[in-house]
Design a protein around this motif. Sequence first.
Motif, short mmCIF file in Angstrom:
data_model
loop_
_atom_site.label_atom_id
_atom_site.label_comp_id
_atom_site.label_asym_id
_atom_site.label_seq_id
_atom_site.Cartn_x
_atom_site.Cartn_y
_atom_site.Cartn_z
N GLY A 181 -2.67 11.49 -0.20
CA GLY A 181 -3.52 11.39 0.98
C GLY A 181 -4.39 10.16 1.05
O GLY A 181 -5.22 10.04 1.96
N ALA A 182 -4.22 9.23 0.13
CA ALA A 182 -5.00 7.98 0.16
C ALA A 182 -4.08 6.82 -0.18
O ALA A 182 -3.07 6.98 -0.86
N LEU A 183 -4.42 5.63 0.34
CA LEU A 183 -3.60 4.46 0.10
C LEU A 183 -3.96 3.80 -1.23
O LEU A 183 -5.13 3.51 -1.51
N GLY A 184 -2.93 3.57 -2.05
CA GLY A 184 -3.11 2.88 -3.31
C GLY A 184 -2.46 1.51 -3.24
O GLY A 184 -1.35 1.37 -2.73
N PHE A 185 -3.16 0.51 -3.73
CA PHE A 185 -2.66 -0.87 -3.67
C PHE A 185 -1.93 -1.23 -4.96
O PHE A 185 -2.38 -0.91 -6.07
N VAL A 186 -0.81 -1.92 -4.80
CA VAL A 186 -0.05 -2.39 -5.96
C VAL A 186 0.52 -3.77 -5.66
O VAL A 186 0.95 -4.04 -4.53
N GLU A 187 0.48 -4.62 -6.65
CA GLU A 187 1.08 -5.95 -6.55
C GLU A 187 2.33 -5.96 -7.42
O GLU A 187 2.30 -5.49 -8.57
N ILE A 188 3.43 -6.48 -6.88
CA ILE A 188 4.70 -6.51 -7.59
C ILE A 188 5.17 -7.96 -7.67
O ILE A 188 5.32 -8.62 -6.64
N LEU A 189 5.40 -8.43 -8.88
CA LEU A 189 5.85 -9.80 -9.09
C LEU A 189 7.26 -9.74 -9.68
O LEU A 189 7.48 -9.13 -10.72
N THR A 190 8.20 -10.36 -8.99
CA THR A 190 9.60 -10.32 -9.39
C THR A 190 10.09 -11.72 -9.71
O THR A 190 9.88 -12.66 -8.92
N TRP A 204 2.38 7.80 -12.30
CA TRP A 204 3.77 8.21 -12.22
C TRP A 204 4.23 8.31 -10.77
O TRP A 204 5.38 8.00 -10.45
N LYS A 205 3.33 8.72 -9.89
CA LYS A 205 3.69 8.76 -8.47
C LYS A 205 3.92 7.36 -7.92
O LYS A 205 4.82 7.14 -7.10
N VAL A 206 3.13 6.40 -8.38
CA VAL A 206 3.36 5.00 -8.00
C VAL A 206 4.75 4.56 -8.44
O VAL A 206 5.53 3.99 -7.67
N TYR A 220 0.86 -1.18 0.00
CA TYR A 220 0.00 0.00 0.00
C TYR A 220 0.90 1.24 0.00
O TYR A 220 1.78 1.37 0.86
N LEU A 221 0.68 2.14 -0.95
CA LEU A 221 1.47 3.35 -1.07
C LEU A 221 0.60 4.56 -0.77
O LEU A 221 -0.53 4.65 -1.25
N ASN A 222 1.12 5.48 0.04
CA ASN A 222 0.37 6.71 0.35
C ASN A 222 0.59 7.71 -0.77
O ASN A 222 1.67 8.24 -0.95
N ILE A 223 -0.47 7.95 -1.53
CA ILE A 223 -0.40 8.83 -2.68
C ILE A 223 -1.52 9.86 -2.59
O ILE A 223 -2.71 9.49 -2.55
#
Length: 281
Positions: free
Chosen positions: A11-20, A88-90, A6-9
Amino acid sequence: MIEARYLNIDGALGFVEILTPDTSTDGTPTVLCLHTAGQSGVQWRHVASALSRRGYRVIVPDLPGHGRSEPAVGGPVTDLVVYGNWLWKVLDLLGVERPYVIGCSIGGKLTLELATRPERPLAGAIAMAAEAGPGRVNVGGLRRELEDVAGPSRGDRTYLGTLASVGHAVPAEAAQLIATMHKREDPEISSSDLIAWGTHDVRNRLARITCPLHVVAGEQDPWIQTGAVEKVAALINSARPDYARYTMLDGIGHYPMEEVDDFASLADQWLTELRAAEVLS
């Protein structure tokens, strides 16, 4: 490896999934996968893991108000430029500078949005189910619909509308699963997304394309005109020969990443071609 963050962007939390991938290095290509209107990164659940196994670092965000991301502080977003800025902020928070981007529907239009920002060049882009001009919806009707988006028939309308947007080449059982998954959408968010779809226009920015581009249309997609998608590639190639490519998928509708069997293999092929085109450019 799969990481959920969860990234604070703004003023709100944005969810991202990262697969490496297991063999990730500094040279591992990063692919940003963008979902359709009202949906979430779950649309990429099969493709993302398969691309990771093929050696890509895959980033799958849920746009604000979608999936596991909190709503935007100012309310539902009706401008794809706002989503583009958010993306872009993500990427900034994740330390990603020049990703490949692949998106479908509003995700496809967002791909065009990001690919025509000269201040932030991409490595390559695949825009599916998206024209460069405004999407074909009744924006006025959608704005009125926002006053009555919670009607009990909305889920059925989403289910049936999704079925109507899936190509005839897709087996009935797979089409029904796609439609069932799509019923999870928030009607206020999806209507706002479609307003954004119907007002977004990058036609006057195509000459500023920052990377090799592949535009894709499903032959049975009711939301777009395949000729308008093909024209995007033609316009770019008139200024930069062989910089853009067009593919039409026979028997496929509006959701190639969900409809095409083993889509990751096809996406890998397209990404490999983009990597080669980037070297030649």
